[in-house]
Scaffold this motif. Structure first.
Motif, PDB file in Angstrom:
ATOM      1  N   GLN A   1       0.815  -1.208   0.000  1.00  0.00           N
ATOM      2  CA  GLN A   1       0.000   0.000   0.000  1.00  0.00           C
ATOM      3  C   GLN A   1       0.853   1.264   0.000  1.00  0.00           C
ATOM      4  OE1 GLN A   1      -3.390  -0.040  -0.362  1.00  0.00           O
ATOM      5  NE2 GLN A   1      -2.919  -2.187  -0.735  1.00  0.00           N
ATOM      6  N   ARG A   2       2.088   1.140   0.431  1.00  0.00           N
ATOM      7  CA  ARG A   2       2.989   2.296   0.480  1.00  0.00           C
ATOM      8  C   ARG A   2       3.729   2.521  -0.825  1.00  0.00           C
ATOM      9  NH1 ARG A   2       5.521   0.389   6.006  1.00  0.00           N
ATOM     10  NH2 ARG A   2       3.681   0.648   7.287  1.00  0.00           N
ATOM     11  N   TRP A   3       3.517   1.655  -1.808  1.00  0.00           N
ATOM     12  CA  TRP A   3       4.214   1.790  -3.083  1.00  0.00           C
ATOM     13  C   TRP A   3       3.837   3.132  -3.700  1.00  0.00           C
ATOM     14  CZ3 TRP A   3       2.432   0.199  -8.366  1.00  0.00           C
ATOM     15  CH2 TRP A   3       3.489   0.180  -9.279  1.00  0.00           C
ATOM     16  N   ALA A   4       4.795   4.029  -3.793  1.00  0.00           N
ATOM     17  CA  ALA A   4       4.539   5.425  -4.172  1.00  0.00           C
ATOM     18  C   ALA A   4       3.831   5.598  -5.516  1.00  0.00           C
ATOM     19  CB  ALA A   4       5.840   6.224  -4.134  1.00  0.00           C
ATOM     20  N   PRO A   5       4.245   4.938  -6.602  1.00  0.00           N
ATOM     21  CA  PRO A   5       3.507   5.153  -7.854  1.00  0.00           C
ATOM     22  C   PRO A   5       2.037   4.784  -7.744  1.00  0.00           C
ATOM     23  CG  PRO A   5       5.604   4.108  -8.303  1.00  0.00           C
ATOM     24  CD  PRO A   5       5.419   4.113  -6.803  1.00  0.00           C
ATOM     25  N   ALA A   6       1.718   3.756  -6.959  1.00  0.00           N
ATOM     26  CA  ALA A   6       0.319   3.359  -6.804  1.00  0.00           C
ATOM     27  C   ALA A   6      -0.484   4.459  -6.127  1.00  0.00           C
ATOM     28  CB  ALA A   6       0.220   2.058  -6.012  1.00  0.00           C
ATOM     29  N   GLN A   7       0.072   5.074  -5.104  1.00  0.00           N
ATOM     30  CA  GLN A   7      -0.647   6.132  -4.395  1.00  0.00           C
ATOM     31  C   GLN A   7      -0.855   7.339  -5.297  1.00  0.00           C
ATOM     32  OE1 GLN A   7       1.818   6.742  -0.979  1.00  0.00           O
ATOM     33  NE2 GLN A   7       0.880   5.077   0.171  1.00  0.00           N
ATOM     34  N   VAL A   8       0.194   7.751  -5.986  1.00  0.00           N
ATOM     35  CA  VAL A   8       0.109   8.927  -6.852  1.00  0.00           C
ATOM     36  C   VAL A   8      -0.870   8.677  -7.987  1.00  0.00           C
ATOM     37  CG1 VAL A   8       1.406  10.367  -8.478  1.00  0.00           C
ATOM     38  CG2 VAL A   8       2.409   9.766  -6.281  1.00  0.00           C
ATOM     39  N   LEU A   9      -0.748   7.532  -8.652  1.00  0.00           N
ATOM     40  CA  LEU A   9      -1.651   7.243  -9.762  1.00  0.00           C
ATOM     41  C   LEU A   9      -3.085   7.036  -9.297  1.00  0.00           C
ATOM     42  CD1 LEU A   9       0.544   4.909 -11.969  1.00  0.00           C
ATOM     43  CD2 LEU A   9      -0.185   7.240 -12.469  1.00  0.00           C
ATOM     44  N   GLY A  10      -3.262   6.356  -8.166  1.00  0.00           N
ATOM     45  CA  GLY A  10      -4.610   6.154  -7.650  1.00  0.00           C
ATOM     46  C   GLY A  10      -5.295   7.467  -7.342  1.00  0.00           C
ATOM     47  N   THR A  11      -4.559   8.375  -6.731  1.00  0.00           N
ATOM     48  CA  THR A  11      -5.106   9.700  -6.412  1.00  0.00           C
ATOM     49  C   THR A  11      -5.395  10.484  -7.687  1.00  0.00           C
ATOM     50  OG1 THR A  11      -3.897   9.720  -4.335  1.00  0.00           O
ATOM     51  CG2 THR A  11      -4.651  11.853  -5.162  1.00  0.00           C
ATOM     52  N   THR A  12      -4.462  10.458  -8.628  1.00  0.00           N
ATOM     53  CA  THR A  12      -4.620  11.184  -9.886  1.00  0.00           C
ATOM     54  C   THR A  12      -5.780  10.629 -10.703  1.00  0.00           C
ATOM     55  OG1 THR A  12      -2.255  11.651  -9.903  1.00  0.00           O
ATOM     56  CG2 THR A  12      -3.418  11.918 -11.990  1.00  0.00           C
ATOM     57  N   ALA A  13      -5.971   9.323 -10.647  1.00  0.00           N
ATOM     58  CA  ALA A  13      -7.009   8.681 -11.450  1.00  0.00           C
ATOM     59  C   ALA A  13      -8.399   8.797 -10.839  1.00  0.00           C
ATOM     60  CB  ALA A  13      -6.665   7.209 -11.646  1.00  0.00           C
ATOM     61  N   ALA A  14      -8.512   9.193  -9.595  1.00  0.00           N
ATOM     62  CA  ALA A  14      -9.800   9.177  -8.896  1.00  0.00           C
ATOM     63  C   ALA A  14     -10.884   9.983  -9.615  1.00  0.00           C
ATOM     64  CB  ALA A  14      -9.628   9.679  -7.459  1.00  0.00           C
ATOM     65  N   ARG A  15     -10.588  11.210  -9.989  1.00  0.00           N
ATOM     66  CA  ARG A  15     -11.603  12.053 -10.634  1.00  0.00           C
ATOM     67  C   ARG A  15     -12.036  11.487 -11.993  1.00  0.00           C
ATOM     68  NH1 ARG A  15     -10.525  18.084 -10.415  1.00  0.00           N
ATOM     69  NH2 ARG A  15     -12.013  18.055  -8.716  1.00  0.00           N
ATOM     70  N   PRO A  16     -11.087  11.140 -12.895  1.00  0.00           N
ATOM     71  CA  PRO A  16     -11.524  10.554 -14.171  1.00  0.00           C
ATOM     72  C   PRO A  16     -12.301   9.242 -13.983  1.00  0.00           C
ATOM     73  CG  PRO A  16      -9.232  11.246 -14.325  1.00  0.00           C
ATOM     74  CD  PRO A  16      -9.645  11.399 -12.892  1.00  0.00           C
ATOM     75  N   LEU A  17     -11.914   8.436 -12.989  1.00  0.00           N
ATOM     76  CA  LEU A  17     -12.637   7.190 -12.747  1.00  0.00           C
ATOM     77  C   LEU A  17     -14.062   7.457 -12.277  1.00  0.00           C
ATOM     78  CD1 LEU A  17      -9.899   4.948 -11.104  1.00  0.00           C
ATOM     79  CD2 LEU A  17     -10.898   4.702 -13.381  1.00  0.00           C
ATOM     80  N   ARG A  18     -14.246   8.483 -11.452  1.00  0.00           N
ATOM     81  CA  ARG A  18     -15.608   8.839 -11.012  1.00  0.00           C
ATOM     82  C   ARG A  18     -16.461   9.295 -12.201  1.00  0.00           C
ATOM     83  NH1 ARG A  18     -12.924  10.710  -6.304  1.00  0.00           N
ATOM     84  NH2 ARG A  18     -12.770  12.821  -7.104  1.00  0.00           N
ATOM     85  N   ARG A  19     -15.838  10.030 -13.132  1.00  0.00           N
ATOM     86  CA  ARG A  19     -16.572  10.472 -14.329  1.00  0.00           C
ATOM     87  C   ARG A  19     -16.976   9.264 -15.178  1.00  0.00           C
ATOM     88  NH1 ARG A  19     -12.522  15.209 -15.960  1.00  0.00           N
ATOM     89  NH2 ARG A  19     -13.022  16.641 -14.276  1.00  0.00           N
ATOM     90  N   LEU A  20     -16.075   8.314 -15.326  1.00  0.00           N
ATOM     91  CA  LEU A  20     -16.391   7.107 -16.089  1.00  0.00           C
ATOM     92  C   LEU A  20     -17.523   6.331 -15.430  1.00  0.00           C
ATOM     93  CD1 LEU A  20     -12.804   5.925 -17.050  1.00  0.00           C
ATOM     94  CD2 LEU A  20     -14.625   6.585 -18.649  1.00  0.00           C
ATOM     95  N   ALA A  21     -17.481   6.242 -14.105  1.00  0.00           N
ATOM     96  CA  ALA A  21     -18.527   5.522 -13.378  1.00  0.00           C
ATOM     97  C   ALA A  21     -19.877   6.191 -13.582  1.00  0.00           C
ATOM     98  CB  ALA A  21     -18.186   5.457 -11.893  1.00  0.00           C
ATOM     99  N   ALA A  22     -19.887   7.527 -13.553  1.00  0.00           N
ATOM    100  CA  ALA A  22     -21.133   8.268 -13.757  1.00  0.00           C
ATOM    101  C   ALA A  22     -21.689   8.018 -15.160  1.00  0.00           C
ATOM    102  CB  ALA A  22     -20.904   9.763 -13.537  1.00  0.00           C
ATOM    103  N   ALA A  23     -20.795   7.749 -16.108  1.00  0.00           N
ATOM    104  CA  ALA A  23     -21.223   7.477 -17.484  1.00  0.00           C
ATOM    105  C   ALA A  23     -21.525   5.990 -17.695  1.00  0.00           C
ATOM    106  CB  ALA A  23     -20.137   7.934 -18.460  1.00  0.00           C
ATOM    107  N   GLY A  24     -21.387   5.190 -16.641  1.00  0.00           N
ATOM    108  CA  GLY A  24     -21.683   3.764 -16.749  1.00  0.00           C
ATOM    109  C   GLY A  24     -20.557   2.939 -17.335  1.00  0.00           C
ATOM    110  N   CYS A  25     -19.352   3.482 -17.325  1.00  0.00           N
ATOM    111  CA  CYS A  25     -18.195   2.779 -17.882  1.00  0.00           C
ATOM    112  C   CYS A  25     -17.327   2.207 -16.775  1.00  0.00           C
ATOM    113  CB  CYS A  25     -17.338   3.736 -18.714  1.00  0.00           C
ATOM    114  SG  CYS A  25     -18.225   4.441 -20.106  1.00  0.00           S
ATOM    115  N   GLY A  26     -16.475   1.309 -17.140  1.00  0.00           N
ATOM    116  CA  GLY A  26     -15.524   0.740 -16.201  1.00  0.00           C
ATOM    117  C   GLY A  26     -14.115   0.975 -16.697  1.00  0.00           C
ATOM    118  N   ALA A  27     -13.156   0.963 -15.801  1.00  0.00           N
ATOM    119  CA  ALA A  27     -11.760   1.164 -16.183  1.00  0.00           C
ATOM    120  C   ALA A  27     -10.853   0.596 -15.101  1.00  0.00           C
ATOM    121  CB  ALA A  27     -11.462   2.647 -16.371  1.00  0.00           C
TER     122      ALA A  27
END
Length: 122
Positions: free
Chosen positions: A63-89
């Protein structure tokens, strides 16, 4: 060789000593000794029945793996938009032939954060 002994319990939900020795190509005595050393700090866990699984400390370190934290945080907003559109990623990072999942939405591929997929996945 110890990394193979550490990686094998992570690939399976749980495994016995014989299975782990066969999977790593190490003698059972060597596998047992290495698992004992990995169990002490909590990297692997030995069940009462003698089967081994990934230890809690391994999960916490992952869980402390730095790229995972940075990418997970960065991806959160686009992933929420995809979810609202009924898509998965799924957001992954290629690492030595594997692709650890760092963020996901709609678990269509049977995977989730913290899982590792083979680099060639269909």
């Amino acid at each position: 060789m110890a990394s193979n002994v550490l990686e094998e319990p992570a690939r399976r939900e749980e495994a016995g000593l014989t299975q782990l020795a066969m999977a790593t190509g190490l003698p059972k005595a060597t596998t047992h000794r290495l698992l004992g050393r990995l169990a002490h700090p909590g990297l692997v866990h030995r069940e009462d029945g003698g089967r081994y699984r990934m230890g809690a400390r391994t999960f916490r370190w992952g869980q402390r793996w730095a790229p995972a934290q940075v990418l997970g945080t960065t991806a959160a907003r686009p992933l929420r938009r995809l979810a609202a559109a009924g898509c998965g990623a799924i957001v992954v990072v290629k690492d030595c032939g594997d692709v650890p999942v760092v963020a996901w939405i709609v678990d269509r591929a049977g995977c989730g954060e913290g899982r590792t997929l083979p680099a060639v996945y269909s």
